[in-house]
Scaffold this active site. Structure first.
Site, PDB file in Angstrom:
ATOM      1  N   GLY A   2       3.985 -49.076 -34.282  1.00 48.85           N
ATOM      2  CA  GLY A   2       4.525 -48.643 -32.994  1.00 48.85           C
ATOM      3  C   GLY A   2       4.723 -47.148 -32.980  1.00 48.85           C
ATOM      4  O   GLY A   2       4.172 -46.431 -33.813  1.00 48.85           O
ATOM      5  N   ASN A   3       5.493 -46.652 -32.030  1.00 50.77           N
ATOM      6  CA  ASN A   3       5.779 -45.215 -31.963  1.00 50.77           C
ATOM      7  C   ASN A   3       7.162 -45.010 -31.336  1.00 50.77           C
ATOM      8  O   ASN A   3       7.799 -45.964 -30.911  1.00 50.77           O
ATOM      9  CB  ASN A   3       4.682 -44.467 -31.196  1.00 50.77           C
ATOM     10  CG  ASN A   3       4.563 -44.938 -29.767  1.00 50.77           C
ATOM     11  OD1 ASN A   3       5.461 -44.731 -28.957  1.00 50.77           O
ATOM     12  ND2 ASN A   3       3.451 -45.607 -29.439  1.00 50.77           N
ATOM     13  N   HIS A   4       7.606 -43.762 -31.296  1.00 51.42           N
ATOM     14  CA  HIS A   4       8.982 -43.453 -30.895  1.00 51.42           C
ATOM     15  C   HIS A   4       9.193 -43.331 -29.395  1.00 51.42           C
ATOM     16  O   HIS A   4      10.250 -42.868 -28.971  1.00 51.42           O
ATOM     17  CB  HIS A   4       9.432 -42.143 -31.562  1.00 51.42           C
ATOM     18  CG  HIS A   4       9.686 -42.271 -33.020  1.00 51.42           C
ATOM     19  ND1 HIS A   4      10.574 -43.179 -33.531  1.00 51.42           N
ATOM     20  CD2 HIS A   4       9.157 -41.625 -34.089  1.00 51.42           C
ATOM     21  CE1 HIS A   4      10.600 -43.076 -34.851  1.00 51.42           C
ATOM     22  NE2 HIS A   4       9.741 -42.138 -35.211  1.00 51.42           N
TER      23      HIS A   4
ATOM     24  N   ALA B 201       3.021 -44.755 -23.981  1.00 50.50           N
ATOM     25  CA  ALA B 201       2.441 -44.229 -25.223  1.00 50.50           C
ATOM     26  C   ALA B 201       1.752 -45.401 -25.912  1.00 50.50           C
ATOM     27  O   ALA B 201       2.327 -46.087 -26.763  1.00 50.50           O
ATOM     28  CB  ALA B 201       3.535 -43.644 -26.105  1.00 50.50           C
TER      29      ALA B 201
END
Ligand code: CTP
Ligand code: CA
Length: 217
Positions: A21-23, A90
């Site tokens: 995943g990402n922030h 994102a």
């Protein structure tokens, strides 16, 4: 007016308990959903996993998804009916080639993961965009910012791309503030100062409504 917004990160599963995943917090996309709803628009908000509650407005229909593939399916279903598309998510560019059915056990000193490319939601929908539809993309670049953002604008058939600046502390992921420059297909460039994501959303909605109004005069 109907608006489609993608927001937040995507989570790409690796095994039953892990993901890539990402922030991304989803704040920018949710702020845009609220700002469009305030103008009276009906908003389809397609959100990856976030800690934010579904927006309370009755004009915002929130759909929760996990992966890029799920986000694409939900966005594609809403795209045809929408006058404005905003791709604020994102989206993970790659996902694990295989999802293990059991938890991956610790073994050697190194582990190599094979990844495969995900669908590019904005690019795929850009191919079916009608002349009256208005598409907004986002970009965060670390070098040749405007050139890279303009490349994405052309490739994904955006009418406008929001370039997030990384230069100022306090802009981007994990912050409540953003500093953006809007680049348009006709060459127009509009720079804004560092402000809250809520104010950035109002600025973006203002420009989109202005451009749509200008098409009808
Ligand atoms: N986007 C998308 N689907 C993807 C990847 C990106 O819809 N699989 C959208 C994003 O929501 C954003 C725009 O495309 O509006 C640009 O995303 P970005 O990650 O900057 O572009 P990429 O084409 O993935 O290029 P790169 O990450 O290599 O810079
Ligand atoms: Ca990307």
């Amino acid at each position: 007016m109907r608006v489609l917004i993608t927001a937040g990160p995507t989570y790409e599963p690796l095994d039953p308990v892990r993901f890539l995943g990402n922030h991304s917090t989803g704040k920018m996309g949710y702020a845009l959903a609220e700002a469009f709803a305030e103008t009276g628009a009906e908003v389809a908000l397609i959100s990856g996993p976030t800690s934010l509650p579904d927006p309370a407005s009755s004009r915002i229909l929130t759909t929760r998804v996990q992966t890029a593939a799920e986000m694409y399916a939900a966005a594609a279903a809403a795209a045809r009916l929408a006058d404005v598309w905003v791709f604020a998510a994102a989206v993970a560019d790659y996902r694990p080639a295989e999802v293990a059915t059991q938890k991956i056990k610790k073994s050697g000193e190194r582990l190599t993961l094979e990844l495969v490319k995900n669908v590019d939601i904005a690019f795929e929908l850009g191919k079916i965009k009608r002349a009256e539809q208005f598409s907004v993309g986002f970009a965060l670049e670390t070098e040749d910012e405007q050139a890279h953002a303009l490349g994405k604008l052309a490739r994904k058939n955006f009418d406008l791309i929001v370039l997030n600046s990384l230069r100022d502390a306090g802009a981007g992921f994990r912050y409540d503030t953003n500093q953006v420059t809007l680049l348009e297909a006709d060459g127009r460039v509009t720079a804004f100062g560092l402000k809250s994501k809520t104010s950035v959303a109002l600025d973006i909605v203002g420009v989109v409504l202005d451009r749509l109004a200008a098409r009808h005069v």
